[in-house]
Write an enzyme that holds these catalytic residues in place. Structure first.
Site, mmCIF file in Angstrom:
data_model
loop_
_atom_site.group_PDB
_atom_site.id
_atom_site.type_symbol
_atom_site.label_atom_id
_atom_site.label_comp_id
_atom_site.label_asym_id
_atom_site.label_seq_id
_atom_site.Cartn_x
_atom_site.Cartn_y
_atom_site.Cartn_z
ATOM 1 N N SER A 307 0.793 -1.230 0.000
ATOM 2 C CA SER A 307 0.000 0.000 0.000
ATOM 3 C C SER A 307 0.828 1.285 0.000
ATOM 4 O O SER A 307 0.277 2.367 -0.194
ATOM 5 C CB SER A 307 -0.956 0.001 1.197
ATOM 6 O OG SER A 307 -1.934 -1.020 1.040
ATOM 7 N N HIS A 350 -14.656 -0.196 4.770
ATOM 8 C CA HIS A 350 -14.440 1.145 5.308
ATOM 9 C C HIS A 350 -15.645 2.055 5.133
ATOM 10 O O HIS A 350 -15.635 3.205 5.587
ATOM 11 C CB HIS A 350 -13.236 1.800 4.605
ATOM 12 C CG HIS A 350 -11.925 1.157 4.940
ATOM 13 N ND1 HIS A 350 -11.395 0.126 4.197
ATOM 14 C CD2 HIS A 350 -11.031 1.381 5.952
ATOM 15 C CE1 HIS A 350 -10.229 -0.240 4.712
ATOM 16 N NE2 HIS A 350 -9.994 0.500 5.778
ATOM 17 N N CYS A 363 -7.601 2.066 2.227
ATOM 18 C CA CYS A 363 -8.725 1.283 1.696
ATOM 19 C C CYS A 363 -8.371 0.717 0.320
ATOM 20 O O CYS A 363 -8.153 1.454 -0.637
ATOM 21 C CB CYS A 363 -9.969 2.167 1.598
ATOM 22 S SG CYS A 363 -11.363 1.322 0.824
#
Length: 584
Positions: A307, A350, A363
């Site tokens: 991420s 989320h 997310c």
């Protein structure tokens, strides 16, 4: 007139008679005496090593120290009078090895043969005491290296080693002895010529037992140049302490110059093992170590960045106007595409998130949607612009830097002989799948995001600003990402609470690189995910950017973020201490 000529002739005849009589006398009566004297006196050429330049960190702390070490030498013209068996016993090596050393170095009658290096003081005393028993044997003093911080910073500093066979023909090494020590790794190798200086030379006359009779000629050595590195050794010590027994790397960069503040790869090695020539058994043990201490993970470990990569499609989305900060996606915990299901790390989802919250909470579903809107080729374009998929250009001999990988449609067709699917885009958008990056690349990306879009070639020299390239991105887009990265650490729901510092404000982005073949229920370390964290500080006016990678560390927020915090705090603590010292 005739009488003068006759007188002159008699004088010349008398002179030659006296000359030849003296010559006859020297040969007949004194010849053996002078022959013995000439055989007992020898010329010896002694190379005087130049003091090697000292390597300092950016704060002037010496990282190495020159130390004397002793070698036992043999004058070649005394070989016939040497009992090799007794000499081998004296210096503590096998007779066969001694003979082999003599045979390999027997190239000139004037150049002494080096029989053994790294003598202890006890060995020196023993050899000196028995000098008269071994004509032509003497102890020589050379300059060695002591690496003051051991394993800390070893992948940057490097080490010295003997000249290897393939190096012996190099122009600048031809004049050095065969077993001379030169830089073989790291900065010691990159700047070997500058650090080495120019050796001196003494030509002396000695008697049969090696006593110096007179100096024939002397050329003084020229000290090598000192090198000041951009790294801060105190940051390196903090990194090493924070990693503990974990493997990984941390690279920190000064955002406005490209100077490398820290480049630590763990586990590391002790360069002092190499200082006087590493033994074969020690070398085999190092290269066969399953923890790979000789691998420079900062430049050579390439893994999916997880991420931490999300800031790239985020910038691309803003620049290409496919999203703005008002665009929201609803995350229910997964995204279905045909028969495939692409999950988010948070199983319950989320909810409705915009770009800012998608970065703060990391997310996955938001970035699936963003990747779908962008397409892989646009993601590739911006990733490449920020230096991913290509080497940074940092030179650390003999390390060969990895370039990482940023895939696109044509890459998959060429290398996999398969079409590109939308599912590939989903996975690439969150830094998984084919995407690969090294810690130094991710540190450089972070620096470029927070310095206004300038990308520098990283430098290991202090106070040397490298040329920069301005990336074609709007400052507004970069500021949006910086604000979100600050939220990752400091806002509710952020994934990097472990990076909160009471010393300085920190922004960052967590990442987790999934391990291929991970099996449900298996908790062994080798099945754990890799942990990433990229960071910068202070948030208000960034000075330092870094990337942390922990092999099989688990979650980036729980494991990598606290390590980044310690490194950043060490940097600012050092700055404060240096400022106080100057004000005293």
């Amino acid at each position: 007139m005739n009488q003068r000529i006759i007188f002159t002739r008699y004088i010349i005849i008398i002179f030659f008679v006296i000359f030849f009589f003296r010559l006859w006398q020297l040969q007949l009566f004194d010849g053996e005496k002078f022959k013995n004297l000439s055989e007992k006196n020898r010329l010896r050429i002694i190379k005087t090593p130049a003091p090697r330049g000292i390597i300092y960190d950016r704060n002037g702390i010496p990282l190495v120290k020159n130390i004397p070490f002793f070698s036992v030498m043999l004058n070649p013209d005394e070989l016939d009078s040497i009992d090799t068996s007794k000499l081998a016993d004296l210096i503590g090596i096998k007779e066969a090895d001694l003979i082999d050393k003599i045979d390999k170095q027997r190239s000139s009658p004037f150049v002494p043969i080096k029989l053994k290096i790294g003598l202890t003081f006890e060995e020196v005393a023993r050899i000196e005491a028995r000098k008269s028993d071994f004509p032509g044997v003497f102890v020589d003093t050379e300059v060695g290296r002591n690496y003051l911080f051991g394993k800390t910073g070893a992948h940057v500093i490097g080490y010295l080693g003997k000249i290897r066979s393939y190096q012996a023909t190099a122009i600048d090494l031809k004049e050095l002895p065969q077993d001379a020590l030169i830089g073989q790794w790291g900065i010691e190798a990159v700047f070997d010529k500058e650090l080495r200086g120019m050796p001196g030379e003494r030509i002396i006359e000695v008697d049969a037992i090696g006593r110096e009779l007179r100096l024939i000629r002397e050329v003084s050595p020229i000290k090598g140049k000192d090198i000041y590195l951009s790294i801060d050794i105190d940051i390196h010590k903090a990194i090493e302490e924070s990693f503990g027994t974990k493997a990984g790397a941390l690279v920190a960069i000064k955002v406005d110059t490209g100077e490398v503040l820290a480049l630590e790869s763990l586990p590391s090695f002790d360069p002092n093992v190499f200082a006087k020539g590493v033994s074969y058994s020690d070398w085999i043990m190092l290269i066969n170590d399953p923890k790979k201490p000789m691998l420079n993970r900062a430049l050579q470990s390439q893994y999916p960045p997880g991420s931490t990569f999300k800031i790239i499609p985020a910038i691309a989305g803003l620049e290409e106007r496919v999203v703005n900060n008002d665009f929201s996606a609803n995350c229910s915990g997964n995204l279905s595409y045909g028969k495939w299901n692409f999950g988010c790390w948070r199983k319950g989802g989320h909810g409705l998130v915009n770009l800012h919250r998608a970065i703060v909470e990391s997310c996955d579903v938001y970035f699936y949607e963003l990747g779908k809107r962008l397409g892989i080729d646009k993601i590739h374009k911006y990733a490449y612009a920020f230096g991913l998929g290509q080497k940074t250009g940092l030179e650390l001999i003999p390390v060969k830097e990895k370039s990482g990988l940023i895939p696109n449609v044509s890459w998959k067709e060429k290398n996999k002989r398969l079409p590109w699917y939308l599912g590939d885009t989903f996975i690439s958008s969150i830094g998984q799948g084919f995407v690969l990056a090294t810690p130094i690349q991710m540190a450089n990306v972070t620096a470029s995001v927070v310095n206004g879009g300038f990308i520098y070639k990283p430098s290991l020299l202090f106070n040397v600003k490298q040329p920069s390239v301005k990336i074609d991105v709007a400052e507004e887009s970069l500021n949006t990402i910086k604000k979100a990265m600050a939220g990752v650490v400091n806002e509710p729901g952020g994934t990097a609470k472990g990076a909160i510092s009471q010393t300085v404000s920190i922004g960052g982005k967590t990442g987790t690189s999934q391990v291929v073949g991970k099996k449900k229920g298996l908790v062994a370390e080798k099945y754990m995910d890799h942990a990433w964290f990229i960071a910068f500080a202070p948030v208000e006016k960034p000075e330092i950017a870094l990337a942390v990678f922990v092999e099989h560390g688990g979650g980036g927020g729980a494991v990598a973020a606290p390590i980044a915090k310690k490194a950043i705090e060490a940097y600012f603590k050092g700055k404060l201490e240096n400022k106080n010292d100057k004000n005293r």
